[in-house]
Write a protein that holds these residues in place. Sequence first.
Motif, PDB file in Angstrom:
ATOM      1  N   GLY A  71     -12.796   2.320   0.002  1.00  0.00           N
ATOM      2  CA  GLY A  71     -12.284   3.664  -0.267  1.00  0.00           C
ATOM      3  C   GLY A  71     -10.825   3.630  -0.668  1.00  0.00           C
ATOM      4  N   CYS A  72     -10.390   4.683  -1.295  1.00  0.00           N
ATOM      5  CA  CYS A  72      -8.974   4.817  -1.675  1.00  0.00           C
ATOM      6  C   CYS A  72      -8.561   6.271  -1.483  1.00  0.00           C
ATOM      7  CB  CYS A  72      -8.731   4.390  -3.124  1.00  0.00           C
ATOM      8  SG  CYS A  72      -7.002   4.550  -3.646  1.00  0.00           S
ATOM      9  N   PRO A  73      -8.305   6.625  -0.220  1.00  0.00           N
ATOM     10  CA  PRO A  73      -8.452   5.808   0.978  1.00  0.00           C
ATOM     11  C   PRO A  73      -9.869   5.941   1.552  1.00  0.00           C
ATOM     12  CG  PRO A  73      -7.519   7.927   1.579  1.00  0.00           C
ATOM     13  CD  PRO A  73      -7.745   7.968   0.088  1.00  0.00           C
TER      14      PRO A  73
ATOM     15  N   GLY B 172      -9.317  -0.284   2.664  1.00  0.00           N
ATOM     16  CA  GLY B 172      -9.000   0.371   1.402  1.00  0.00           C
ATOM     17  C   GLY B 172      -8.915  -0.576   0.221  1.00  0.00           C
ATOM     18  N   ALA B 173      -8.918   0.044  -0.960  1.00  0.00           N
ATOM     19  CA  ALA B 173      -8.997  -0.708  -2.212  1.00  0.00           C
ATOM     20  C   ALA B 173      -7.865  -1.708  -2.389  1.00  0.00           C
ATOM     21  CB  ALA B 173      -9.001   0.273  -3.389  1.00  0.00           C
ATOM     22  N   CYS B 174      -6.642  -1.351  -1.969  1.00  0.00           N
ATOM     23  CA  CYS B 174      -5.510  -2.266  -2.192  1.00  0.00           C
ATOM     24  C   CYS B 174      -5.679  -3.555  -1.398  1.00  0.00           C
ATOM     25  CB  CYS B 174      -4.190  -1.597  -1.826  1.00  0.00           C
ATOM     26  SG  CYS B 174      -3.797  -0.178  -2.847  1.00  0.00           S
TER      27      CYS B 174
ATOM     28  N   GLU C  63      -3.808  -2.389   5.649  1.00  0.00           N
ATOM     29  CA  GLU C  63      -3.780  -1.592   4.422  1.00  0.00           C
ATOM     30  C   GLU C  63      -2.893  -2.315   3.409  1.00  0.00           C
ATOM     31  OE1 GLU C  63      -2.255   2.649   4.513  1.00  0.00           O
ATOM     32  OE2 GLU C  63      -0.755   1.765   3.190  1.00  0.00           O
TER      33      GLU C  63
ATOM     34  N   GLY D 172       0.846  -1.193   0.000  1.00  0.00           N
ATOM     35  CA  GLY D 172       0.000   0.000   0.000  1.00  0.00           C
ATOM     36  C   GLY D 172       0.876   1.236   0.000  1.00  0.00           C
ATOM     37  N   CYS D 173       0.237   2.406   0.006  1.00  0.00           N
ATOM     38  CA  CYS D 173       1.004   3.656  -0.109  1.00  0.00           C
ATOM     39  C   CYS D 173       1.000   4.462   1.187  1.00  0.00           C
ATOM     40  CB  CYS D 173       0.429   4.511  -1.230  1.00  0.00           C
ATOM     41  SG  CYS D 173      -1.161   5.269  -0.798  1.00  0.00           S
ATOM     42  N   PHE D 174       0.437   3.904   2.240  1.00  0.00           N
ATOM     43  CA  PHE D 174       0.270   4.565   3.534  1.00  0.00           C
ATOM     44  C   PHE D 174      -0.800   5.655   3.501  1.00  0.00           C
ATOM     45  CE2 PHE D 174       3.776   2.408   5.594  1.00  0.00           C
ATOM     46  CZ  PHE D 174       3.355   2.392   6.910  1.00  0.00           C
ATOM     47  N   GLY D 175      -1.458   5.812   2.345  1.00  0.00           N
ATOM     48  CA  GLY D 175      -2.544   6.796   2.265  1.00  0.00           C
ATOM     49  C   GLY D 175      -3.686   6.462   3.205  1.00  0.00           C
ATOM     50  N   CYS D 176      -3.961   5.168   3.373  1.00  0.00           N
ATOM     51  CA  CYS D 176      -5.039   4.777   4.294  1.00  0.00           C
ATOM     52  C   CYS D 176      -4.661   5.142   5.730  1.00  0.00           C
ATOM     53  CB  CYS D 176      -5.327   3.279   4.180  1.00  0.00           C
ATOM     54  SG  CYS D 176      -6.109   2.795   2.629  1.00  0.00           S
TER      55      CYS D 176
HETATM   56 FE1  SF4 Z   1      -3.028   4.006  -0.916  1.00  0.00          FE
HETATM   57 FE2  SF4 Z   1      -5.542   3.941  -1.900  1.00  0.00          FE
HETATM   58 FE3  SF4 Z   1      -4.181   1.675  -1.557  1.00  0.00          FE
HETATM   59 FE4  SF4 Z   1      -5.026   3.040   0.578  1.00  0.00          FE
HETATM   60  S1  SF4 Z   1      -6.312   2.053  -0.956  1.00  0.00           S
HETATM   61  S2  SF4 Z   1      -2.986   2.106   0.324  1.00  0.00           S
HETATM   62  S3  SF4 Z   1      -4.808   5.169  -0.166  1.00  0.00           S
HETATM   63  S4  SF4 Z   1      -3.637   3.366  -2.973  1.00  0.00           S
END
Ligand code: SF4
Length: 179
Positions: free
Chosen positions: A148-150, A84-86, A58, A14-18
């Motif tokens: 959600g994303c996030p 989240g979506a990932c 996440e 993941g991107c840590f956005g969550c």
């Molecule tokens: Fe990042 Fe969106 Fe994946 Fe969360 S769901 S880790 S915000 S890309």
Amino acid sequence: MTNKIKVATTSLAGCFGCHMSFLDIDERIVALAEVAEFDRSPITDIEHCGPCDIGLIEGGVCNSENVHVLREFRKNCKILVAVGACAINGGLPAMRNYVNLEDCLLEAYRDGIGVENAQIPSDPELPLLLDKVHPIHEIVKVDYFMPGCPPSADVFWTFLTALVEGREPALPYELVHYD
Ligand code: SF4
């Protein structure tokens, strides 16, 4: 001895956005801290997830370390949540599933625009990449899915408040429509 609910969080592919969105609950984190304490999370820097009530995951699963961490969370958390979506469907990292893994690595480290003299990392210490990126429910049983994303801070708040109070989480339409 504490009666607080124990919560652990981690980010796999993941991107840590969550996690950033979680922190957007802002001052409500003070109210959360009164009833919950954090085990493994970026806040505590604890390396391994211990026995917990809630585990928030996440990111999807893209390498051997992700599999290990996810199984550790499943073993130790009474309730496991795909955040989240990932985590739910692989998200953006799963876009590589449409490309052969070797081609993907060559593009990233040898042939891609702007890539010069790079080598495909091969240190044995690195986790082994999986052929595909997987949503976490393909590896372990998941109890809840937080979309959600996030997911917005209000989604985190609504979801966690319900879990902490022992209620079934329910997200109103206003929190899960994206148009
Ligand atoms: Fe990042 Fe969106 Fe994946 Fe969360 S769901 S880790 S915000 S890309």
